[in-house]
Scaffold this active site. Structure first.
Site, mmCIF file in Angstrom:
data_model
loop_
_atom_site.group_PDB
_atom_site.id
_atom_site.type_symbol
_atom_site.label_atom_id
_atom_site.label_comp_id
_atom_site.label_asym_id
_atom_site.label_seq_id
_atom_site.Cartn_x
_atom_site.Cartn_y
_atom_site.Cartn_z
ATOM 1 N N LEU A 20 21.212 44.306 -35.041
ATOM 2 C CA LEU A 20 20.137 44.327 -34.047
ATOM 3 C C LEU A 20 18.870 43.623 -34.541
ATOM 4 O O LEU A 20 18.477 43.771 -35.696
ATOM 5 C CB LEU A 20 19.828 45.775 -33.658
ATOM 6 N N HIS A 21 18.247 42.879 -33.629
ATOM 7 C CA HIS A 21 16.985 42.196 -33.917
ATOM 8 C C HIS A 21 16.008 42.516 -32.787
ATOM 9 O O HIS A 21 16.329 43.276 -31.854
ATOM 10 C CB HIS A 21 17.212 40.695 -34.092
ATOM 11 N N ASP A 24 21.560 34.652 -23.222
ATOM 12 C CA ASP A 24 22.942 34.320 -22.859
ATOM 13 C C ASP A 24 22.984 34.188 -21.336
ATOM 14 O O ASP A 24 23.518 35.056 -20.638
ATOM 15 C CB ASP A 24 23.876 35.409 -23.371
ATOM 16 N N SER A 35 21.890 37.024 -33.794
ATOM 17 C CA SER A 35 22.567 37.541 -34.989
ATOM 18 C C SER A 35 23.157 36.384 -35.799
ATOM 19 O O SER A 35 23.357 36.510 -37.004
ATOM 20 C CB SER A 35 23.676 38.504 -34.580
ATOM 21 N N ARG A 36 23.436 35.268 -35.145
ATOM 22 C CA ARG A 36 24.054 34.129 -35.842
ATOM 23 C C ARG A 36 23.032 33.307 -36.634
ATOM 24 O O ARG A 36 23.437 32.466 -37.445
ATOM 25 C CB ARG A 36 24.810 33.242 -34.854
ATOM 26 N N HIS A 55 17.269 42.388 -29.125
ATOM 27 C CA HIS A 55 18.002 43.576 -28.670
ATOM 28 C C HIS A 55 17.020 44.726 -28.389
ATOM 29 O O HIS A 55 17.157 45.443 -27.393
ATOM 30 C CB HIS A 55 18.971 44.064 -29.755
ATOM 31 N N MET A 101 26.593 43.765 -29.789
ATOM 32 C CA MET A 101 27.572 43.674 -30.874
ATOM 33 C C MET A 101 26.908 44.022 -32.207
ATOM 34 O O MET A 101 27.454 43.713 -33.272
ATOM 35 C CB MET A 101 28.201 42.282 -30.908
#
Ligand code: PAJ
Length: 285
Positions: A37-38, A156, A192-193, A41, A34
């Site tokens: 990117l970090h 996840d 990302s959060r 990813h 989504m």
């Protein structure tokens, strides 16, 4: 460093580019994201590149997997920075469709993919409909990209399990590769959060991983009072300033209640810091 990244937003040029690679007999790997990117990813991207001739990444903030009142509008959209990272990472194709391209008749009229049972527990219990949204978009992206393999993060864990089940149940011809969670130096799982966290919350956040590590250590010592371990962990998270959503010791094979002492276990947690919901898990090796 390769700079031959193509960015495609529409289905037809995506299909023709991939078809041309297929005709050459090239092996294609896919990393759905989504965006924002970090390093987590990018670790999936590196794995994808190791395993295939061509690497496709998608960036699509999927409205179907966000519930009412969740962070769909606030979700970070950083396409320019993401594109630069994908160029550096040597990705061949970025598929970045609009919502209209993916859901031309609207999300409510979209055919749905539901993986029963496993979608309704843990994150699925707290986020009704979330895994239907995930399974549907991943199935759809698989049909669009038609990769030989796709790489997903164990961060996840439940999502990875839902996708593996969907691929098996629907006989989708793609190999699913799982990749270990990439963490900040202090143990916080990259997400990302994490960008939503205030400095104070960011200081507390690594306690989620530390608590999982403490539970894992006790399990390795032979502790088997799972309910007591779960309650104690929730209490310590609460004391530290989290609002725990769930904390669960489960079978790493099917996320069912742990029964067989020999079976691998996974400890999974979701907890809020303010309005930010963090998830993490640790496989008890
Ligand atoms: P997103 O949260 O962007 O994650 C994309 C992929 O990166 C997922 O496979 C996720 O597990 C992986 N990932 C995220 N953080 C990671 C970390 N710290 N270490 C390793 N891998 C990590 O997950 C989604 O997007 C969406 O649900 C998606 C599958 C794209 C469907 O919309």
């Amino acid at each position: 460093m390769s700079s031959s990244l193509q960015t495609i937003a529409e289905l037809e040029p995506l299909r023709s580019t991939i078809a041309a690679w297929r005709r050459l007999g090239e092996r294609i790997a896919f990393v759905p994201t989504m965006g924002n990117l970090h390093a987590g990813h990018l670790d999936l991207v590196a794995e994808a590149r190791r395993r295939a001739d061509r690497c496709v990444v998608s960036i699509f903030v999927n409205p179907m997997q966000f519930g009412a009142g969740e962070d769909l509008d606030a979700y970070p959209r950083t396409l320019r920075e993401d594109t630069e990272k994908l160029v550096q990472a040597g990705v061949d194709l970025l598929f970045a469709p609009t919502v209209k391209t993916v859901y031309p008749t609207g999300v409510d009229h979209q055919t749905r993919v539901e993986v029963p049972g496993i979608s309704d527990i843990l994150c699925g219990a707290s986020r009704p409909g979330h895994f239907v949204g995930v399974a549907t978009i991943v199935c759809k992206l698989f049909n669009m990209v038609q990769a030989d393999l796709a790489v997903f993060g164990e961060k996840d864990f439940q999502q990875l399990m839902v996708i593996r089940r969907m691929v098996a149940d629907l006989a989708i011809p793609v190999e699913i590769v799982g990749k270990a969670t990439v963490r900040e130096a202090d143990g916080l799982a990259m997400s990302s959060r994490n960008g939503y966290l205030t400095p104070d919350q960011r200081r507390i956040a690594p306690l989620l991983n530390q608590t999982l590590a403490a539970t894992s250590a006790l399990l390795k010592c032979g502790e088997r009072d799972y309910a007591r371990l779960e309650e104690a962990a929730k209490d310590s998270l609460q004391t530290a300033g989290f609002r725990p959503d769930y904390y669960a010791i489960r079978s790493a094979l099917d996320l069912g209640a742990p029964s067989d002492r020999q079976a691998p276990l996974v400890v999974l947690a979701a907890a809020y810091l303010g309005t930010t919901r963090l998830i993490d898990n640790l496989i008890v090796a």
